[in-house]
Enzyme design. Structure first.
Site, PDB file in Angstrom:
ATOM      1  CG  HIS A 238      -2.231 -71.029   7.114  1.00 54.31           C
ATOM      2  ND1 HIS A 238      -2.515 -69.983   7.960  1.00 54.31           N
ATOM      3  CD2 HIS A 238      -2.042 -72.105   7.912  1.00 54.31           C
ATOM      4  CE1 HIS A 238      -2.511 -70.402   9.209  1.00 54.31           C
ATOM      5  NE2 HIS A 238      -2.209 -71.681   9.214  1.00 54.31           N
TER       6      HIS A 238
ATOM      7  CB  SER B 155      -0.468 -72.552  11.757  1.00 55.14           C
ATOM      8  OG  SER B 155      -1.844 -72.405  11.657  1.00 55.14           O
TER       9      SER B 155
ATOM     10  CG  ASP C  94      -3.782 -67.540   6.321  1.00 54.65           C
ATOM     11  OD1 ASP C  94      -4.806 -68.232   6.454  1.00 54.65           O
ATOM     12  OD2 ASP C  94      -2.872 -67.487   7.169  1.00 54.65           O
TER      13      ASP C  94
END
Length: 522
Positions: A482, A218, A457
């Site tokens: 994710h 991320s 995601d």
């Protein structure tokens, strides 16, 4: 033992003092949390418009999904053996004012159980922490541990400055006190921190020729890719999981995130999608009636009485986005939310069905919506990061199950200015790291980066989804969510996820093997 002895002098020898300081800061920071929360709330009310927020970037996600399975690590790694150290980190890597030389203690963890050692230049896998305390990552991010045996690697987890126990200026309250001190809280300083610690570890262990692979998810995935670009002399390669490095400026359509959230729900159930789409006006309609907010509070079993319909709508917005972003097997939260909505277990009207989705997501609780809880350290820290440099322009378009809400950069900057006293720099990320015409640029100088994404995601809309070169590659899975690929491997993992991880390992081994061949030529 040799590793621990070599690094022993870096331990924090002031444990007692630190404990008392942390007790003090916990009390003081609670006041800071409340102050910032109510300031943000007052701004939202004053402008009669929701302060646009950028969904959190984290490999782990909110700890609310009721059926999150226990992590069962496959392979030989036993999950133990990490030792904690504190590095005396430079406050400001990029200036030479007297205060730039101030230092703070930055936490990092090392596991040497399976390391082949410096004598054979065995690899070092380094996880770059992001917007939370490093303990959460250590418990959930299993890619390093799962592959420690086959790589014979040293494992390192480094905490991001201003999170967890890596706090400058003695306390979190002092570190976030004013714009001058918050100014050291940015991504460039963070990756410079990582560079300094990695160099320190290699020098201490005399592991000059051990290849380093940096891994992040991320926001941490963005840091990993940027680290490889900025510090290629330190990191041989990077695995950047779910890193939306193209969600800046106008590179990615603003509605990319919520378009995928909508797509995930519509694919799960058309009736669920339609119910959610019509629910927003239903919430507003009920709220506008005499005693309407009280009726809404009762219907949704809110923890405190609603003071505005936006509190409920923001909570539901976050729930749907989180369910999509972390839509992981084997349970797939989006499917479960839609089962709750379609099931009608709490009534056939639209709002009762929406409440059914809330219960399906969170389980049977005494209450569900609490708009007045103290913000977490991640909420406070990420708000600053997005207001200063990580201004990801996420908006809601017309073709969505959510009410249209375009990203308004002018309002965003003004609100951030009101909060922090400094304006947002919305174009700094692309200025400093790049992003525009990424294939044209990176294929000419970059190498050894894996961009992995799951197409369920919402943040994959801002990810690198096509190969840039032979060594800057994109691995994507249709059903992935994710950062799923860097979490602990489980027996229930679907074959497509197993294959994705195998490909990542294969590519990293190729990087390392080529490096060893080059090393013999020295």
């Amino acid at each position: 033992m040799a590793l621990i002895q070599a690094l022993d002098h870096q331990r924090n020898l002031k444990t007692t003092n630190l404990a008392s300081r942390w007790t003090h800061l916990a009390m003081m920071f609670q006041r800071l949390f409340l102050l910032q929360f109510f300031l943000l709330l007052s701004l939202t009310t004053a402008t009669a418009k929701r302060l646009q927020t950028i969904p959190r970037l984290s490999p782990i996600g909110p700890r609310v999904w009721r059926d999150q399975p226990d992590k069962t690590t496959l392979g030989e790694f036993d999950g133990e053996g990490f030792e904690t150290f504190f590095y005396d980190q430079t406050l400001d890597h990029f200036n030479y004012r007297p205060e730039s030389y101030d230092t703070f203690l930055q936490r990092y963890l090392i596991n040497s159980k399976y390391w082949g050692g410096a004598n054979v230049s065995a690899p070092i896998l380094v996880y770059l922490g992001a917007e939370e305390s490093i303990e959460g990552d250590l418990a959930a991010v299993g890619f390093l541990a799962d592959n420690a045996v086959q790589f014979s690697s040293l494992l390192v987890f480094i905490e991001h400055r201003y999170y967890g126990k890596s706090i400058p200026f003695g306390s979190r309250e002092e570190a976030l006190k004013d714009a001058s001190k918050r100014g050291y809280f940015n991504s460039a300083q963070a990756i410079a921190d990582y560079a300094a610690i990695i160099i320190h570890i290699k020098e201490t262990l005399r592991a000059q020729y051990s290849p380093v692979i940096v891994i992040g998810g991320s926001y941490g995935g963005m840091l990993a890719s940027w680290f490889r670009l900025k510090y290629p002399h330190i990191a041989l390669g990077a695995l950047a999981s779910s890193a939306p490095i193209l969600y800046f400026d106008d590179i990615t359509p603003q509605d990319g995130y919520y378009s995928i959230v909508t797509k995930d729900f519509r694919e799960a159930s058309e009736t669920c999608y339609q119910t959610i789409k019509t629910s927003w006006s239903g919430i507003d309609e009920l709220a506008s009636k005499p005693d309407g907010l009280s009726m809404l509070s009762k219907k949704f079993k809110t923890c405190t009485p609603l003071t505005d319909a936006s509190e409920l709508k923001d909570h539901l917005d976050t729930m749907y986005a989180s369910a999509a972003q972390y839509n992981r097997p084997p349970t797939y939260p989006v499917n479960e939310v839609c089962k709750g909505i379609d099931g009608g277990g709490f009534g056939d009207d639209v709002l009762s069905r929406i409440f059914g989705g809330l219960v399906a997501y969170k389980g049977n609780l005494s209450c569900y919506v609490n708009a007045h809880t103290d913000p977490s350290e991640t909420t406070v820290g990420w708000r600053w990061q997005t207001c200063s440099e990580m201004a990801i322009p996420i908006g809601v378009g017309n073709n969505s199950m959510f009410p249209p809400d375009p990203f308004d950069l002018k309002d965003f900057i003004e609100n951030c200015m009101s909060l922090y006293g400094v304006p947002t720099r919305p174009h700094w990320v692309t200025t400093y790291y790049g992003g525009h015409s990424i294939k044209l640029i990176l294929e000419r100088f970059a190498s050894n980066i894996i961009f992995s994404n799951g197409l369920r995601d919402p943040y994959s809309s801002g990810g690198v989804l096509e190969n840039i070169s032979d060594t800057v590659v994109a691995l994507k899975t249709v059903n992935g969510s994710h950062c799923l690929d860097i979490l602990f491997a489980e027996e229930t993992d679907p074959e497509w996820l197993v294959s994705q991880r195998k490909m990542e390992i294969k590519i990293i081994k190729e990087w390392i093997n080529k490096y060893y061949v080059d090393l013999t030529m020295l």
